[in-house]
Design an enzyme around this catalytic site. Structure first.
Site, PDB file in Angstrom:
ATOM      1  N   SER A  22      -7.976 -71.426 -62.989  1.00 45.53           N
ATOM      2  CA  SER A  22      -7.209 -70.172 -63.005  1.00 45.53           C
ATOM      3  C   SER A  22      -6.464 -69.956 -64.320  1.00 45.53           C
ATOM      4  O   SER A  22      -5.829 -70.879 -64.849  1.00 45.53           O
ATOM      5  CB  SER A  22      -6.199 -70.182 -61.857  1.00 45.53           C
ATOM      6  OG  SER A  22      -5.379 -69.047 -61.960  1.00 45.53           O
ATOM      7  N   PHE A  23      -6.523 -68.717 -64.819  1.00 38.94           N
ATOM      8  CA  PHE A  23      -5.781 -68.355 -66.034  1.00 38.94           C
ATOM      9  C   PHE A  23      -4.329 -67.991 -65.691  1.00 38.94           C
ATOM     10  O   PHE A  23      -3.489 -67.832 -66.575  1.00 38.94           O
ATOM     11  CB  PHE A  23      -6.406 -67.122 -66.696  1.00 38.94           C
ATOM     12  CG  PHE A  23      -7.752 -67.360 -67.335  1.00 38.94           C
ATOM     13  CD1 PHE A  23      -8.300 -68.625 -67.422  1.00 38.94           C
ATOM     14  CD2 PHE A  23      -8.464 -66.293 -67.872  1.00 38.94           C
ATOM     15  CE1 PHE A  23      -9.547 -68.832 -68.006  1.00 38.94           C
ATOM     16  CE2 PHE A  23      -9.707 -66.487 -68.467  1.00 38.94           C
ATOM     17  CZ  PHE A  23     -10.247 -67.756 -68.538  1.00 38.94           C
ATOM     18  N   LYS A  73      -7.230 -66.929 -49.174  1.00 36.61           N
ATOM     19  CA  LYS A  73      -6.621 -65.594 -49.126  1.00 36.61           C
ATOM     20  C   LYS A  73      -6.536 -65.020 -47.708  1.00 36.61           C
ATOM     21  O   LYS A  73      -5.640 -64.245 -47.411  1.00 36.61           O
ATOM     22  CB  LYS A  73      -7.416 -64.617 -50.008  1.00 36.61           C
ATOM     23  CG  LYS A  73      -7.203 -64.824 -51.496  1.00 36.61           C
ATOM     24  CD  LYS A  73      -7.945 -63.753 -52.284  1.00 36.61           C
ATOM     25  CE  LYS A  73      -7.730 -63.896 -53.776  1.00 36.61           C
ATOM     26  NZ  LYS A  73      -8.310 -62.798 -54.537  1.00 36.61           N
ATOM     27  N   ASN A  94      -3.032 -62.039 -51.661  1.00 37.57           N
ATOM     28  CA  ASN A  94      -3.144 -62.766 -52.940  1.00 37.57           C
ATOM     29  C   ASN A  94      -1.776 -63.056 -53.552  1.00 37.57           C
ATOM     30  O   ASN A  94      -1.699 -63.736 -54.574  1.00 37.57           O
ATOM     31  CB  ASN A  94      -4.050 -62.025 -53.938  1.00 37.57           C
ATOM     32  CG  ASN A  94      -3.359 -60.850 -54.599  1.00 37.57           C
ATOM     33  OD1 ASN A  94      -2.392 -60.298 -54.049  1.00 37.57           O
ATOM     34  ND2 ASN A  94      -3.828 -60.448 -55.763  1.00 37.57           N
ATOM     35  N   GLY A 137     -14.636 -61.145 -51.011  1.00 37.46           N
ATOM     36  CA  GLY A 137     -13.235 -60.718 -50.942  1.00 37.46           C
ATOM     37  C   GLY A 137     -12.893 -59.589 -51.903  1.00 37.46           C
ATOM     38  O   GLY A 137     -12.167 -58.650 -51.541  1.00 37.46           O
ATOM     39  N   ALA A 138     -13.420 -59.661 -53.137  1.00 35.32           N
ATOM     40  CA  ALA A 138     -13.075 -58.631 -54.131  1.00 35.32           C
ATOM     41  C   ALA A 138     -13.691 -57.293 -53.724  1.00 35.32           C
ATOM     42  O   ALA A 138     -13.039 -56.236 -53.813  1.00 35.32           O
ATOM     43  CB  ALA A 138     -13.571 -59.063 -55.509  1.00 35.32           C
ATOM     44  N   TYR A 231     -13.977 -61.169 -66.154  1.00 35.48           N
ATOM     45  CA  TYR A 231     -13.236 -60.977 -67.419  1.00 35.48           C
ATOM     46  C   TYR A 231     -13.572 -62.079 -68.427  1.00 35.48           C
ATOM     47  O   TYR A 231     -13.144 -62.023 -69.566  1.00 35.48           O
ATOM     48  CB  TYR A 231     -11.714 -60.924 -67.158  1.00 35.48           C
ATOM     49  CG  TYR A 231     -11.234 -61.998 -66.211  1.00 35.48           C
ATOM     50  CD1 TYR A 231     -10.947 -63.273 -66.649  1.00 35.48           C
ATOM     51  CD2 TYR A 231     -11.099 -61.733 -64.855  1.00 35.48           C
ATOM     52  CE1 TYR A 231     -10.528 -64.255 -65.776  1.00 35.48           C
ATOM     53  CE2 TYR A 231     -10.680 -62.709 -63.963  1.00 35.48           C
ATOM     54  CZ  TYR A 231     -10.390 -63.968 -64.441  1.00 35.48           C
ATOM     55  OH  TYR A 231      -9.986 -64.947 -63.571  1.00 35.48           O
ATOM     56  N   GLY A 252     -13.309 -56.743 -66.151  1.00 30.45           N
ATOM     57  CA  GLY A 252     -12.301 -57.174 -65.180  1.00 30.45           C
ATOM     58  C   GLY A 252     -10.925 -57.472 -65.769  1.00 30.45           C
ATOM     59  O   GLY A 252     -10.000 -57.797 -65.029  1.00 30.45           O
TER      60      GLY A 252
HETATM   61  P1  NAP Z   1     -16.498 -64.146 -53.052  1.00 28.76           P
HETATM   62  O1  NAP Z   1     -15.592 -63.763 -51.945  1.00 28.76           O
HETATM   63  O2  NAP Z   1     -17.003 -65.538 -53.129  1.00 28.76           O
HETATM   64  O3  NAP Z   1     -17.784 -63.128 -52.981  1.00 28.76           O
HETATM   65  C1  NAP Z   1     -18.842 -63.234 -53.891  1.00 28.76           C
HETATM   66  C2  NAP Z   1     -19.950 -62.251 -53.531  1.00 28.76           C
HETATM   67  O4  NAP Z   1     -20.955 -62.396 -54.539  1.00 28.76           O
HETATM   68  C3  NAP Z   1     -20.614 -62.523 -52.193  1.00 28.76           C
HETATM   69  O5  NAP Z   1     -21.110 -61.329 -51.660  1.00 28.76           O
HETATM   70  C4  NAP Z   1     -21.792 -63.437 -52.598  1.00 28.76           C
HETATM   71  O6  NAP Z   1     -22.896 -63.359 -51.740  1.00 28.76           O
HETATM   72  C5  NAP Z   1     -22.186 -62.806 -53.922  1.00 28.76           C
HETATM   73  N1  NAP Z   1     -22.870 -63.776 -54.758  1.00 28.76           N
HETATM   74  C6  NAP Z   1     -22.390 -64.936 -55.250  1.00 28.76           C
HETATM   75  N2  NAP Z   1     -23.328 -65.564 -56.006  1.00 28.76           N
HETATM   76  C7  NAP Z   1     -24.426 -64.774 -55.962  1.00 28.76           C
HETATM   77  C8  NAP Z   1     -25.724 -64.883 -56.520  1.00 28.76           C
HETATM   78  N3  NAP Z   1     -26.069 -65.915 -57.287  1.00 28.76           N
HETATM   79  N4  NAP Z   1     -26.616 -63.885 -56.272  1.00 28.76           N
HETATM   80  C9  NAP Z   1     -26.266 -62.849 -55.487  1.00 28.76           C
HETATM   81  N5  NAP Z   1     -25.054 -62.681 -54.918  1.00 28.76           N
HETATM   82  C10 NAP Z   1     -24.145 -63.642 -55.159  1.00 28.76           C
HETATM   83  O7  NAP Z   1     -15.844 -63.851 -54.472  1.00 28.76           O
HETATM   84  P2  NAP Z   1     -14.812 -62.681 -54.829  1.00 28.76           P
HETATM   85  O8  NAP Z   1     -13.424 -63.158 -54.659  1.00 28.76           O
HETATM   86  O9  NAP Z   1     -15.230 -61.459 -54.115  1.00 28.76           O
HETATM   87  O10 NAP Z   1     -15.048 -62.557 -56.411  1.00 28.76           O
HETATM   88  C11 NAP Z   1     -16.220 -61.957 -56.925  1.00 28.76           C
HETATM   89  C12 NAP Z   1     -16.124 -61.844 -58.439  1.00 28.76           C
HETATM   90  O11 NAP Z   1     -15.037 -60.986 -58.773  1.00 28.76           O
HETATM   91  C13 NAP Z   1     -15.847 -63.174 -59.146  1.00 28.76           C
HETATM   92  O12 NAP Z   1     -16.548 -63.197 -60.356  1.00 28.76           O
HETATM   93  C14 NAP Z   1     -14.366 -63.128 -59.424  1.00 28.76           C
HETATM   94  O13 NAP Z   1     -13.997 -63.891 -60.564  1.00 28.76           O
HETATM   95  C15 NAP Z   1     -14.176 -61.632 -59.689  1.00 28.76           C
HETATM   96  N6  NAP Z   1     -12.798 -61.198 -59.425  1.00 28.76           N
HETATM   97  C16 NAP Z   1     -12.103 -60.639 -60.458  1.00 28.76           C
HETATM   98  C17 NAP Z   1     -10.818 -60.209 -60.258  1.00 28.76           C
HETATM   99  C18 NAP Z   1     -10.059 -59.593 -61.397  1.00 28.76           C
HETATM  100  O14 NAP Z   1      -8.836 -59.510 -61.309  1.00 28.76           O
HETATM  101  N7  NAP Z   1     -10.724 -59.143 -62.424  1.00 28.76           N
HETATM  102  C19 NAP Z   1     -10.218 -60.320 -58.991  1.00 28.76           C
HETATM  103  C20 NAP Z   1     -10.973 -60.873 -57.929  1.00 28.76           C
HETATM  104  C21 NAP Z   1     -12.276 -61.323 -58.166  1.00 28.76           C
HETATM  105  P3  NAP Z   1     -23.064 -64.359 -50.498  1.00 28.76           P
HETATM  106  O15 NAP Z   1     -21.981 -63.987 -49.528  1.00 28.76           O
HETATM  107  O16 NAP Z   1     -24.444 -64.070 -50.026  1.00 28.76           O
HETATM  108  O17 NAP Z   1     -22.881 -65.745 -51.029  1.00 28.76           O
END
Ligand code: NAP
Length: 288
Positions: A22-23, A73, A94, A137-138, A231, A252
């Protein structure tokens, strides 16, 4: 100059597992420093079996609050005294604020995303059609915020249609919502009317295997705004392709900064200058 921790220092934690990636500790500690606020931000790796004790520990140790990250979360919610309306709608927390021994859960992710769109002059209206790639989650936070704004339609496209459908079913049914397998023919049709395409998967993230998202770029109208929640790196392959095709792109960083700044405000009562976060983020992403 680095602040000294003393008896009056207010403590903020980040609970997750793992948390070393985490950053947030660097970002928040730098801004506490820059604003001369007597706070410190501490990474707290907590395993899933110890969440209840971790919340009790935060209260017992007089923490002022915490961030919560993957995978806690959702599961942390049952151990908090109060859940703010936005976090309740999203179904995840969060940010925790602790006041007089009472724990209150917030969610700043969805609002962080909306503010980052506004900062890029994207004014959402009731004719917007969004496509979210991924259903974790996102995607859920963003879908809830877009529903609150009242856009026309959200399509959740993912590799697992069943998961996308359960997400859709759990959302407030106030606008048109649909789930799709992103390898289906229907996905291409949806892209034709899409104004806002958002990568909510980790595909393209630093340290993650490099795959491509199955987007039919020819199907998208050039006016479609393309966002990536990632990001690090600041420009993923997905954004780079979109940029070459003349789409407006948003990464992001803005969401990360805005959700952090909102949480910072909940803990300290101070609305921090976003440039402080952006500058620090730039230093971190060029180092890692
Ligand atoms: P998460 O709850 O683990 O959900 C990830 C989603 O991506 C799930 O639908 C998963 O599918 C899919 N996925 C993962 N690997 C995959 C692959 N190789 N091929 C196809 N689908 C794949 O994660 P999250 O919290 O939603 O975060 C998602 C992204 O958003 C991350 O990169 C995170 O760093 C970023 N994020 C950024 C911020 C920001 O402030 N900029 C905030 C939150 C999240 P399955 O369910 O089928 O595994």
């Amino acid at each position: 100059m680095q602040r000294m921790i003393n008896g009056k220092t207010q403590k903020i934690g980040i609970i997750g597992f793992p948390v070393e990636h985490s950053f947030s500790p660097i970002l928040h500690n730098s801004v506490f420093n820059a604003l001369n606020l007597n706070y410190t931000y501490i990474p707290l790796p907590v395993s899933s079996s110890k969440i209840k004790e971790a919340v009790q520990g935060l209260v017992a140790l007089d923490f002022a609050g915490a961030n919560v990250t993957i995978p806690h979360k959702v599961s942390i919610m049952e151990y908090l005294d109060e859940i703010h309306e936005t976090a309740r709608k999203i179904g995840a927390v969060n940010t925790i604020v602790i006041k007089a021994g009472k724990t209150i859960g917030y969610n700043t992710d969805g609002d962080g995303f909306l503010i980052s769109l506004q900062n890029n002059n994207i004014i959402l209206s009731n004719d917007y059609q969004a496509v979210l790639l991924g259903c974790g989650g996102a995607a859920r936070s963003i879908a809830c915020s877009l529903i609150d704004v009242g856009i026309k339609r959200i399509t959740i496209a993912a590799r697992n249609k069943q998961k996308a459908s359960s997400l859709i079913e759990s959302l407030p049914q106030k606008i048109e919502l649909r789930a799709l397998d992103w390898s289906s023919k229907g996905f291409e049709e949806v892209l034709v009317d899409c104004n806002l395409l958002v990568n909510c998967t980790p595909i393209g993230m630093s340290g993650h295997p490099q795959e491509s998202l199955p987007v039919c770029w020819e199907c998208l109208h050039p006016s479609c705004v393309v966002c990536d929640l990632i990001y690090n790196p600041p420009i993923t392959n997905f954004l780079s392709t979109a940029q070459k095709r003349q789409h407006k792109i948003i990464n992001g960083e803005g969401m990360l900064v805005e959700q952090a700044a909102l949480a910072f405000g909940y803990w300290t009562g101070v609305n921090p200058d976003r440039h402080l976060f952006f500058n620090e983020l730039k230093k971190i992403t060029t180092t890692f």
